[in-house]
Motif scaffolding. Structure first.
Motif, PDB file in Angstrom:
ATOM      1  N   GLU A  76       0.845  -1.194   0.000  1.00  0.00           N
ATOM      2  CA  GLU A  76       0.000   0.000   0.000  1.00  0.00           C
ATOM      3  C   GLU A  76       0.879   1.242   0.000  1.00  0.00           C
ATOM      4  N   LEU A  77       0.608   2.145  -0.910  1.00  0.00           N
ATOM      5  CA  LEU A  77       1.348   3.410  -0.976  1.00  0.00           C
ATOM      6  C   LEU A  77       0.758   4.372   0.045  1.00  0.00           C
ATOM      7  N   ILE A 110       8.089  11.265  -6.962  1.00  0.00           N
ATOM      8  CA  ILE A 110       6.854  11.886  -6.488  1.00  0.00           C
ATOM      9  C   ILE A 110       6.631  11.510  -5.025  1.00  0.00           C
ATOM     10  N   GLU A 111       6.323  12.526  -4.213  1.00  0.00           N
ATOM     11  CA  GLU A 111       5.979  12.279  -2.813  1.00  0.00           C
ATOM     12  C   GLU A 111       4.469  12.082  -2.738  1.00  0.00           C
ATOM     13  N   ILE A 112       4.072  10.895  -2.338  1.00  0.00           N
ATOM     14  CA  ILE A 112       2.656  10.509  -2.369  1.00  0.00           C
ATOM     15  C   ILE A 112       1.852  11.248  -1.298  1.00  0.00           C
ATOM     16  N   GLU A 113       0.723  11.768  -1.704  1.00  0.00           N
ATOM     17  CA  GLU A 113      -0.248  12.333  -0.785  1.00  0.00           C
ATOM     18  C   GLU A 113      -1.430  11.375  -0.619  1.00  0.00           C
ATOM     19  N   LYS A 114      -1.807  10.765  -1.755  1.00  0.00           N
ATOM     20  CA  LYS A 114      -2.917   9.822  -1.745  1.00  0.00           C
ATOM     21  C   LYS A 114      -2.781   8.902  -2.960  1.00  0.00           C
ATOM     22  N   ALA A 115      -3.108   7.626  -2.784  1.00  0.00           N
ATOM     23  CA  ALA A 115      -3.014   6.668  -3.900  1.00  0.00           C
ATOM     24  C   ALA A 115      -4.221   5.736  -3.881  1.00  0.00           C
ATOM     25  N   HIS A 119      -9.735   1.385  -7.323  1.00  0.00           N
ATOM     26  CA  HIS A 119     -10.985   1.931  -7.853  1.00  0.00           C
ATOM     27  C   HIS A 119     -10.755   3.144  -8.763  1.00  0.00           C
ATOM     28  N   GLY A 120     -10.206   4.201  -8.229  1.00  0.00           N
ATOM     29  CA  GLY A 120     -10.030   5.403  -9.035  1.00  0.00           C
ATOM     30  C   GLY A 120      -8.838   5.340  -9.974  1.00  0.00           C
ATOM     31  N   LEU A 133       0.266  20.316  -5.857  1.00  0.00           N
ATOM     32  CA  LEU A 133      -0.288  18.963  -5.734  1.00  0.00           C
ATOM     33  C   LEU A 133      -0.931  18.561  -7.062  1.00  0.00           C
ATOM     34  N   LYS A 134      -0.504  17.463  -7.597  1.00  0.00           N
ATOM     35  CA  LYS A 134      -1.047  16.994  -8.870  1.00  0.00           C
ATOM     36  C   LYS A 134      -1.606  15.575  -8.717  1.00  0.00           C
ATOM     37  N   THR A 135      -2.586  15.299  -9.554  1.00  0.00           N
ATOM     38  CA  THR A 135      -3.170  13.956  -9.590  1.00  0.00           C
ATOM     39  C   THR A 135      -2.852  13.319 -10.932  1.00  0.00           C
ATOM     40  N   TYR A 136      -2.363  12.103 -10.893  1.00  0.00           N
ATOM     41  CA  TYR A 136      -1.954  11.401 -12.116  1.00  0.00           C
ATOM     42  C   TYR A 136      -2.791  10.141 -12.293  1.00  0.00           C
TER      43      TYR A 136
END
Length: 419
Positions: A76-77, A110-115, A119-120, A133-136
């Protein structure tokens, strides 16, 4: 050496077909199959094709298909974790490197904020050197690498537990089902090669040292009567011979349109305290391509009921541990059967395949039947059993099965090699 080869071919084929059933129906349901393994323990051979790794492992005690979602998924990230990310030309993340990212020059840190890799299919974070903050987007078949091991991610719709109850049940039931299908194919091939046993009053193949061949009888002779008693079936011939040990019998036969009489004296045989006669003649066979399929179905039914009857002794209290055999016992039996010829070996393989199918359907934890019982409970209850509890039940069941395997194997070694 021939016995070793025969054992490997037979046991390997049974396990392969069993796991092939699981594999094909899992793929049909859209489940990601990470590994198709024959055996357990350390890898002896591994080859990846598509999204599945095909392996042969050291211990020949079975096999498995590792489906996504059955075991805890990959690492889990977590927020604050710095990972390497490789993007494709469409801007999708196709490779997530948890550690060792220095080996991937094209990876962006990349420093993870949420992964969300189920699902998404997105990761949000801060690229090295930037404060925004970017979403990839993450590609559905992206790889996640940790400790030099790369694993394909499994979106929720590719995981085992995302599928409908019938799809999951069929993916599990297909293993034993394919063992029955294999047995049917084997019995059909036997019937095509040697023919189908008939009940006509004819003589089949003869043993070289039997009383029949010494008396001048030949394969294909039509038996009209024995000691004046008309014969209308092979069973009738067998009954007269078995009831006449050491007694001279007069066979009235028809051969190539001519009738003749020959005297035959059955040898005296003894088994289980009973005496009976034998002249060294096998039952007659007839060739029929369509009939071969009927024969195959009848043999599957016969051996299924016979093995079921044996298992019924557990309920009646007549069951003993000596009635079980493990790999060592199967090897010893294969050695005996192999000496009788390829057709007997094929029949042995068919019987073993049915036995494997039935044993896996027993409602015991860690077996396919145990998993199907959980599905039945889910169907009645309306929701699945807690996964952790189910996993613990299967783990304990697997441990007990391994213990039983050790006991049975030791019992086989004493029975076949230490006596």
């Amino acid at each position: 050496m021939n016995t070793i080869i025969a054992f490997i071919v037979i046991f390997g084929s049974l396990v392969f077909f069993h796991e092939l059933g699981h594999f094909l129906f899992a793929k049909r349901a859209g489940i990601l199959c990470r590994e198709f393994a024959i055996g357990f323990g350390p890898k002896v051979f591994a080859h990846k094709k598509g999204e599945t790794v095909y392996t042969i492992r050291l211990l020949p005690l079975g096999g498995y298909v590792r489906m996504a979602g059955e075991d805890p998924e990959m690492t889990e990230l977590k927020a604050g974790q710095r990972i390497g990310v490789v993007f494709n030309v469409a801007g999708e993340a196709v490779h997530l490197i948890v550690n060792g990212r220095d080996r991937y020059k094209e990876a962006r840190v990349i420093e993870i904020e949420k992964a969300d890799l189920e699902h998404g299919l997105t990761i949000s974070g801060y690229e090295e050197g930037e404060e925004e903050l970017k979403t990839y987007r993450v590609h559905r078949e992206a790889l996640l690498t940790e400790d030099n091991l790369s694993t394909q991610i499994a979106p929720w719709d590719r995981q085992f537990n995302s599928k409908t109850l019938p799809q999951r049940a069929m993916a599990i039931f297909a293993g034993p089902l394919f063992n029955f299908i294999l047995a049917f194919i084997v019995f059909v091939l036997i019937a095509i090669i040697q023919g189908i046993p008939t009940n006509d009053p004819m003589l089949g193949k003869m043993t070289e040292d039997g009383a029949a061949i010494e008396a001048g009888l030949k394969e294909g002779d039509h038996v009209l009567a024995i000691d004046g008693e008309p014969m209308s079936s092979w069973e009738g011939i067998v009954t007269v011979i078995q009831d006449s040990p050491g007694k001279e019998l007069t066979f009235d036969i028809e051969r190539d349109g001519e009738q003749m009489s020959l005297d035959v004296t059955p040898t005296i045989e003894e088994a289980e305290g009973e005496t009976f006669g034998r002249i060294g003649v096998h039952s007659p066979f007839e060739k029929s391509f369509i009939g071969a399929f009927t024969y195959g179905a009848k043999e599957v039914y016969f051996w299924t009921t016979e093995i079921g009857r044996l298992l019924g002794t557990i309920v009646t209290g007549q069951f003993e541990i000596d009635m079980l055999s493990g790999p060592v016992g199967i090897y010893a039996a294969t050695d005996t059967v192999a000496k009788s010829g390829i057709l007997y070996l094929m029949k042995w393989a068919g019987v073993l395949s049915i036995n494997l199918g039935i044993m896996n359907l027993l409602p015991l934890p860690a077996l396919d039947g145990g998993r199907l019982m959980f599905f039945l409970y889910e169907a009645v209850r309306g929701k699945p059993v807690d996964r952790q509890m189910e996993g613990m039940v299967h783990f304990v069941g697997f441990a007990l099965l391994m213990l039983l395997m050790i006991v049975v194997t030791w019992n086989d070694i004493q029975r076949f090699f230490l006596q």
